[in-house]
Motif scaffolding. Structure first.
Motif, PDB file in Angstrom:
ATOM      1  N   LEU A 187       0.828  -1.204   0.000  1.00 17.20           N
ATOM      2  CA  LEU A 187       0.000   0.000   0.000  1.00 17.20           C
ATOM      3  C   LEU A 187       0.862   1.255   0.000  1.00 17.20           C
ATOM      4  O   LEU A 187       0.414   2.329   0.404  1.00 17.20           O
ATOM      5  CB  LEU A 187      -0.919  -0.009   1.224  1.00 17.20           C
ATOM      6  N   TYR A 206      -2.941   1.781   8.470  1.00 19.85           N
ATOM      7  CA  TYR A 206      -2.910   0.674   7.516  1.00 19.85           C
ATOM      8  C   TYR A 206      -4.308   0.175   7.183  1.00 19.85           C
ATOM      9  O   TYR A 206      -4.620  -0.103   6.024  1.00 19.85           O
ATOM     10  CB  TYR A 206      -2.066  -0.474   8.078  1.00 19.85           C
ATOM     11  N   ASP A 207      -5.188   0.052   8.199  1.00 18.76           N
ATOM     12  CA  ASP A 207      -6.518  -0.506   7.940  1.00 18.76           C
ATOM     13  C   ASP A 207      -7.339   0.388   7.017  1.00 18.76           C
ATOM     14  O   ASP A 207      -8.085  -0.104   6.161  1.00 18.76           O
ATOM     15  CB  ASP A 207      -7.266  -0.796   9.253  1.00 18.76           C
ATOM     16  N   PHE A 262      -5.920  -0.225   3.587  1.00 23.07           N
ATOM     17  CA  PHE A 262      -6.274  -1.564   3.111  1.00 23.07           C
ATOM     18  C   PHE A 262      -7.730  -1.610   2.646  1.00 23.07           C
ATOM     19  O   PHE A 262      -8.037  -2.174   1.589  1.00 23.07           O
ATOM     20  CB  PHE A 262      -6.040  -2.601   4.208  1.00 23.07           C
ATOM     21  N   LYS A 301      -4.154  -3.403  11.978  1.00 26.37           N
ATOM     22  CA  LYS A 301      -4.087  -4.524  11.035  1.00 26.37           C
ATOM     23  C   LYS A 301      -5.390  -5.324  11.002  1.00 26.37           C
ATOM     24  O   LYS A 301      -5.443  -6.423  10.452  1.00 26.37           O
ATOM     25  CB  LYS A 301      -2.903  -5.439  11.392  1.00 26.37           C
TER      26      LYS A 301
END
Length: 354
Positions: A284, A293-294, A297, A326
């Motif tokens: 990413l 990150y989530d 994602f 995560k």
């Protein structure tokens, strides 16, 4: 306070659940959804400078509602007990009793409890609830117990109301929801149950803000509750049948996620499932660097795989987002055709997309 037939029906149902007398006119407030119950409880009971303990991850309105009332949110995270394998249970997420005790002090006015828990699906055990209850009693603290998923508990688990523990009825507001109980979220009917000396403050808030809820919807809910009250000892009672239906959907989604290398956390209650996506190692790097990150994602997955979810850091305070980034949250209370479509996407996960 509410439509007379509805508060009488609620009192009958919860007298049976709680094993105590519940006055329909002084111990119950009918509100505009569980949201309305949370708002009335926090506005009615929290004052400027009061500290309110919030368990992370948390339903996203808890923090802003506490701040709106002038309170100070104090966060404590559920911590994951590492389990070997490609799946985990919501029961593996626990509060550290010592850490929890450290959050209580003379300024602590309340703790907000959510069981069954959104987003993790944890059903707090009696032993876990007793730890919270003991601290509430020791520090003369209120408990706002959000139990809107109370009937959505899967085999091997039991929902226990913290208000039924010794010394807790007089300091607990218990929140329920017609939307979650009967899958009619658009009706926006909820309720608060507790002792008169607490409920009266919620009634003042309701009386001077939303005032009342639509009577035809209250009448319809009352009729449904009377039907199920009469068959609470029958397995076909709707209170129990929905969780049986959803258990198959839960298991199906978990299997699909495992097959593509994701690590789901199997919920003991509710209809959400959080998933550890770290094993996929999705690149990413070309997305916004300042986002967790989530979030990145989920944006990538929605765009490239046409599958949507919620980033778990949306349910966290500022200091613990790294701990949860995560994980993403899926919802499995869906029609079979929707789950079929998700299955196709997941089974083709590793194929290149055009």
């Amino acid at each position: 306070m509410g439509h007379p037939l509805l508060v009488k029906a609620l009192s009958q149902v919860y007298e049976k659940v709680c094993g105590r007398k519940i006055d329909p006119y002084t111990d119950i407030l009918v509100t505009v959804g569980g949201y309305g119950s949370l708002f009335s409880a926090i506005q009615g009971l929290i004052e400027e400078g009061d500290e309110v303990i919030i368990i992370e991850p948390f339903f996203d309105c808890y923090q802003p509602m506490v701040k709106m009332a002038g309170g100070k949110p104090v966060f404590i995270p559920l911590r994951y007990k590492t389990v070997v394998g490609n799946s985990a249970s919501s029961a593996d997420w626990v509060l550290d009793p010592t850490e929890l005790a450290s959050k209580f002090n003379s300024r602590t006015k309340a703790i907000i409890l959510n069981t069954p828990h959104n987003p993790i699906g944890k059903v707090f055990t009696k032993e876990e609830l007793q730890v919270i209850a003991d601290l509430c009693i020791k520090h003369d603290t209120l408990c706002i117990s959000d139990e809107v998923y109370e009937w959505l508990v899967y085999k091997g688990n039991k929902h226990i109301k913290i208000a039924t523990l010794p010394g807790m009825w007089e300091r607990t507001i218990t929140i329920g929801s017609a939307g979650k109980t009967y899958s009619v979220t658009g009706w926006k009917l909820g309720w608060s149950i507790g002792p008169p000396h607490l409920i009266k403050h919620l009634q003042v808030v309701q009386q001077n803000t939303l005032y009342t809820c639509p009577t035809p919807l209250q009448e319809a809910l009352a009729q449904a509750l009377w039907i199920d009250f009469k068959r609470m000892d029958d397995p076909d009672c709707y209170f129990y049948s929905l969780s049986r239906e959803l258990e198959g959907k839960r298991n199906r989604m978990a299997q699909l996620l495992q097959e593509v290398g994701l690590k789901p956390v199997i919920p003991d209650g509710g209809y959400f499932m959080i998933v550890d996506v770290s094993a996929l190692n999705v690149d990413l790097s070309d997305m916004e660097a300042n986002q967790h990150y989530d979030y990145k994602f989920v944006k990538w997955m929605t765009k490239s795989k046409k599958l949507s979810a919620i980033p778990l850091t949306a349910f966290c305070g500022p200091d613990t987002k790294k701990q949860f980034e995560k994980y993403i949250r899926f919802c499995f209370i869906k029609q079979d055709s929707t789950l079929d479509a998700a299955e196709v996407i997941l089974k083709n996960w590793n194929k290149p997309t055009s």
